[in-house]
Every structure is written in C-alpha cells, then in structure tokens.
Design a protein around this motif. Structure first.
Motif, mmCIF file in Angstrom:
data_model
loop_
_atom_site.group_PDB
_atom_site.id
_atom_site.type_symbol
_atom_site.label_atom_id
_atom_site.label_comp_id
_atom_site.label_asym_id
_atom_site.label_seq_id
_atom_site.Cartn_x
_atom_site.Cartn_y
_atom_site.Cartn_z
ATOM 1 N N ALA A 19 0.817 -1.208 0.000
ATOM 2 C CA ALA A 19 0.000 0.000 0.000
ATOM 3 C C ALA A 19 0.856 1.265 0.000
ATOM 4 C CB ALA A 19 -0.928 0.004 1.211
ATOM 5 N N ALA A 20 2.009 1.209 0.642
ATOM 6 C CA ALA A 20 2.787 2.427 0.859
ATOM 7 C C ALA A 20 3.954 2.606 -0.097
ATOM 8 C CB ALA A 20 3.320 2.432 2.299
ATOM 9 N N ASN A 21 4.360 1.549 -0.787
ATOM 10 C CA ASN A 21 5.637 1.581 -1.489
ATOM 11 C C ASN A 21 5.472 1.203 -2.965
ATOM 12 O OD1 ASN A 21 8.299 0.941 -2.456
ATOM 13 N ND2 ASN A 21 8.972 0.730 -0.337
ATOM 14 N N SER A 22 5.700 2.171 -3.852
ATOM 15 C CA SER A 22 5.575 1.922 -5.286
ATOM 16 C C SER A 22 6.598 0.900 -5.766
ATOM 17 C CB SER A 22 5.743 3.226 -6.063
ATOM 18 O OG SER A 22 5.670 3.003 -7.460
ATOM 19 N N GLN A 23 7.817 0.984 -5.244
ATOM 20 C CA GLN A 23 8.854 0.026 -5.649
ATOM 21 C C GLN A 23 8.471 -1.392 -5.245
ATOM 22 O OE1 GLN A 23 12.611 1.403 -4.091
ATOM 23 N NE2 GLN A 23 13.000 2.711 -5.878
ATOM 24 N N ALA A 24 7.849 -1.517 -4.076
ATOM 25 C CA ALA A 24 7.415 -2.837 -3.622
ATOM 26 C C ALA A 24 6.344 -3.406 -4.549
ATOM 27 C CB ALA A 24 6.883 -2.749 -2.192
ATOM 28 N N LYS A 27 8.135 -4.490 -7.770
ATOM 29 C CA LYS A 27 8.958 -5.679 -7.551
ATOM 30 C C LYS A 27 8.093 -6.929 -7.412
ATOM 31 C CE LYS A 27 12.643 -7.516 -4.603
ATOM 32 N NZ LYS A 27 13.529 -7.253 -3.430
ATOM 33 N N ALA A 28 6.985 -6.788 -6.675
ATOM 34 C CA ALA A 28 6.114 -7.937 -6.448
ATOM 35 C C ALA A 28 5.218 -8.225 -7.646
ATOM 36 C CB ALA A 28 5.256 -7.700 -5.203
ATOM 37 N N GLY A 29 5.070 -7.246 -8.544
ATOM 38 C CA GLY A 29 4.154 -7.414 -9.663
ATOM 39 C C GLY A 29 2.712 -7.454 -9.202
ATOM 40 N N LYS A 30 2.427 -6.725 -8.111
ATOM 41 C CA LYS A 30 1.084 -6.716 -7.541
ATOM 42 C C LYS A 30 0.654 -5.282 -7.245
ATOM 43 C CE LYS A 30 1.752 -11.147 -5.137
ATOM 44 N NZ LYS A 30 1.734 -11.831 -3.818
ATOM 45 N N THR A 31 -0.655 -5.087 -7.145
ATOM 46 C CA THR A 31 -1.170 -3.791 -6.736
ATOM 47 C C THR A 31 -2.469 -3.980 -5.978
ATOM 48 O OG1 THR A 31 -1.601 -1.522 -7.491
ATOM 49 C CG2 THR A 31 -2.545 -3.308 -8.807
ATOM 50 N N LEU A 32 -3.008 -2.880 -5.441
ATOM 51 C CA LEU A 32 -4.220 -2.912 -4.631
ATOM 52 C C LEU A 32 -5.355 -2.210 -5.357
ATOM 53 C CD1 LEU A 32 -2.800 -1.918 -1.110
ATOM 54 C CD2 LEU A 32 -2.943 -4.187 -2.130
ATOM 55 N N LEU A 33 -6.516 -2.830 -5.341
ATOM 56 C CA LEU A 33 -7.748 -2.193 -5.811
ATOM 57 C C LEU A 33 -8.553 -1.822 -4.583
ATOM 58 C CD1 LEU A 33 -8.832 -4.660 -8.651
ATOM 59 C CD2 LEU A 33 -7.145 -2.815 -8.728
ATOM 60 N N ASP A 34 -8.712 -0.533 -4.334
ATOM 61 C CA ASP A 34 -9.293 -0.054 -3.081
ATOM 62 C C ASP A 34 -10.697 0.477 -3.320
ATOM 63 O OD1 ASP A 34 -9.621 0.793 -0.489
ATOM 64 O OD2 ASP A 34 -7.670 1.777 -0.359
ATOM 65 N N CYS A 146 3.282 3.520 -22.120
ATOM 66 C CA CYS A 146 3.818 4.455 -21.135
ATOM 67 C C CYS A 146 5.345 4.397 -21.137
ATOM 68 C CB CYS A 146 3.301 4.111 -19.738
ATOM 69 S SG CYS A 146 1.496 4.153 -19.576
ATOM 70 N N ALA A 147 5.974 5.490 -21.545
ATOM 71 C CA ALA A 147 7.430 5.546 -21.589
ATOM 72 C C ALA A 147 8.006 5.615 -20.174
ATOM 73 C CB ALA A 147 7.878 6.763 -22.399
ATOM 74 N N PRO A 148 9.282 5.240 -19.999
ATOM 75 C CA PRO A 148 9.934 5.431 -18.701
ATOM 76 C C PRO A 148 9.812 6.890 -18.258
ATOM 77 C CG PRO A 148 11.319 4.104 -20.145
ATOM 78 C CD PRO A 148 10.178 4.592 -20.997
ATOM 79 N N GLY A 149 9.552 7.081 -16.977
ATOM 80 C CA GLY A 149 9.335 8.423 -16.462
ATOM 81 C C GLY A 149 7.869 8.758 -16.301
ATOM 82 N N THR A 150 6.997 7.967 -16.937
ATOM 83 C CA THR A 150 5.558 8.120 -16.753
ATOM 84 C C THR A 150 5.170 7.489 -15.423
ATOM 85 O OG1 THR A 150 5.196 8.039 -19.145
ATOM 86 C CG2 THR A 150 3.294 7.570 -17.748
ATOM 87 N N ALA A 151 4.192 8.079 -14.750
ATOM 88 C CA ALA A 151 3.722 7.541 -13.470
ATOM 89 C C ALA A 151 3.295 6.084 -13.639
ATOM 90 C CB ALA A 151 2.555 8.374 -12.948
ATOM 91 N N PHE A 152 3.470 5.290 -12.592
ATOM 92 C CA PHE A 152 3.100 3.878 -12.624
ATOM 93 C C PHE A 152 1.585 3.776 -12.767
ATOM 94 C CE2 PHE A 152 2.610 -0.219 -10.036
ATOM 95 C CZ PHE A 152 2.828 -1.023 -11.141
ATOM 96 N N ALA A 153 1.144 3.215 -13.870
ATOM 97 C CA ALA A 153 -0.280 3.194 -14.182
ATOM 98 C C ALA A 153 -1.106 2.397 -13.179
ATOM 99 C CB ALA A 153 -0.499 2.640 -15.590
ATOM 100 N N TRP A 154 -0.472 1.439 -12.497
ATOM 101 C CA TRP A 154 -1.206 0.568 -11.586
ATOM 102 C C TRP A 154 -1.061 0.979 -10.132
ATOM 103 C CZ3 TRP A 154 -4.647 -2.687 -13.646
ATOM 104 C CH2 TRP A 154 -4.511 -2.970 -15.007
ATOM 105 N N SER A 155 -0.639 2.215 -9.884
ATOM 106 C CA SER A 155 -0.603 2.692 -8.510
ATOM 107 C C SER A 155 -2.033 2.946 -8.032
ATOM 108 C CB SER A 155 0.209 3.989 -8.414
ATOM 109 O OG SER A 155 -0.509 5.073 -8.976
#
Length: 262
Positions: A19-24, A27-34, A146-155
């Motif tokens: 929930a708190a860490n974009s890098q995590a 790395k995990a290849g997972k995200t949260l749907l809230d 999404c090119a590098p430097g674009t916000a992570f779409a799955w945040s």
C-alpha cells in the motif's frame, strides 16, 4: 474468512508495504484495488483477485457481502481486519472497507498497431494519468504505451482516478516509444501550439496513435519529430495551455465524433 488482528502478522506487513511503497508494488508485480467500484469492475472484466481484504465494519455492507460471496465461492483467500488496521493500508477516505490484491497485468506488445492507441511520454501526475486512461477507455482506445518516467499506471492513486478503465485497456509500462512509433503503420498525432491545423480540421476518421507528454515540458523533441502530424486545440490566448488529461479527452472524442459521422 481469516481474521488478522495483529500489526506484526506477516501477511499484514506485506499488505502495508504494498500500500505504501511503489517500488514494492513493481517488484512484487502486484497492486491494490481499493473500494467497491474497482473490486466490482475487476470481477466483471477480469476475474478473481489473489486476495480479498475487508474491514470488520464493512462485512455486512450489501455490496461487500456480495463480493465476498463471489470470492469465497471461488476459494479466494479472504481476510478481515479491525477498522484501525484496515485504515492503515487504505488510501480512500470515508470509503467502504474492501480491497483486492491483484497481479499487475503485463500484456505482450502487439506486433502491429492497427487500432487507435495512446503513447505517453513522461506524464507524471497520477490524477492526470488516471483521468486520461478513463477517457481513453471510454473512447474505445485499445493500447496505452507508457514511456519510462511516466507515473506507474497501476498505482492506487492512478487506479482510483481511472475508475476501472484499466481493465478495458492494454497498458504497457516502460515502453520504448521510439521503437514503437518507428514501425507504426498508422499516423502519429501530437498536439502543439506551433501549428495552424486544429483537431477539427484534421482527418481523424482513421486509426491514429495519439502522443501526449509531460505536464510542463510536453513531448520530447526526439519523439515530436516522429509525429506524422501536429494539431492544436483552439483556445483563448489568455490561457497558456490545457491540462494534458483535458487535452487528451478533447482529441479522443473529436476522433469519436468524426468516426460516428462517417
């Protein structure tokens, strides 16, 4: 339903880190749907999550109960958290306490782009990106690069702004736009204030790749050179420029209007 009541629980620590860490998340290849809306959209468009998490206080909510019933019927692991532990991982204020943990989709790059698509060069604001994705999905876009430097779409922030649009799109992270655009067989259009052709004069009845850039700097000069055509959105001179998400919506739905008039 598996209750978790301790902050020291290993699964809870993993959830809090996601929930708190974009890098995590990357790395995990997972995200949260809230929230209920995103969870329902995922069930409808994609399928079952890896994990379903609910707050104790939300279990009797009719929409949450219906989602839980579907997940448990498919043997998805469902856990309940006390309200204080749930709020520590949720980023939705005053929302209904349910979230999914999902694998971040990683689609395979198409060999040929034949349908209207969007290429994003360094778009950084999560709200802008989510709004743009929502407009793209509503306009029938298939692919978003999404090119590098674009916000992570799955945040989580982007996904909340997208309101379920992600599940109707193929979203490609870390995309090499130069390689993609160099082999494109459909026109590449970019907006520019240095052209006389308006989007209303351009021929948008065919499939195109729309190229949008950074909120402040716009599209890089290298990529702008790869545009087949530049177009402008007429506006009052007192306003320097439109928000990129608003610009994209105007462009995409002018294309929809032209295609409907064929």
């Amino acid at each position: 339903m598996k209750p978790i009541i301790s902050r020291e629980n290993g699964l809870y620590k993993d959830l809090k880190n996601l929930a708190a860490n974009s890098q995590a998340r990357r790395k995990a290849g997972k995200t949260l749907l809230d929230g209920v809306h995103l969870c329902e959209a995922y069930l409808q468009q994609i399928g079952m999550p890896q994990l379903c998490v609910v707050a104790d206080t939300a279990q009797t909510h009719p929409e949450v109960a219906a989602i839980l019933l579907k997940c448990e019927a498919q043997q998805v692991l469902c856990i309940s958290l006390p309200e204080n532990l749930y709020q520590a991982i949720s980023q939705v204020e005053n929302g209904v306490g349910i979230l999914f943990v999902i694998l971040t989709p990683v689609p395979v790059l198409p060999e040929m782009i034949e349908h209207t698509s969007v290429a994003l060069d360094g778009l950084q604001d999560p709200g802008n990106l989510g709004s743009l994705l929502r407009s793209a999905a509503a306009a029938g876009v298939r692919h978003v690069f999404c090119a590098p430097g674009t916000a992570f779409a799955w945040s989580p922030k982007v996904m909340r702004a997208g309101m379920g649009a992600h599940f109707l799109l193929n979203i490609y992270e870390q995309a090499d736009l130069q390689s993609i655009l160099s082999v494109a067989r459909i026109p590449v259009l970019a907006t520019s204030s240095h052209t006389q052709t308006t989007i209303y004069q351009a021929n948008l009845k065919q499939a195109v790749i729309w190229l949008f850039g950074h909120e402040g700097q716009g599209v890089s000069p290298e990529l702008m050179k790869m545009a087949t055509q530049t177009v402008t959105i007429p506006q009052q001179a007192a306003i320097e420029s439109l928000n990129v998400a608003a610009s994209a919506a105007i462009c995409l739905f002018e294309q929809v209007r032209q295609q409907l008039s064929v």
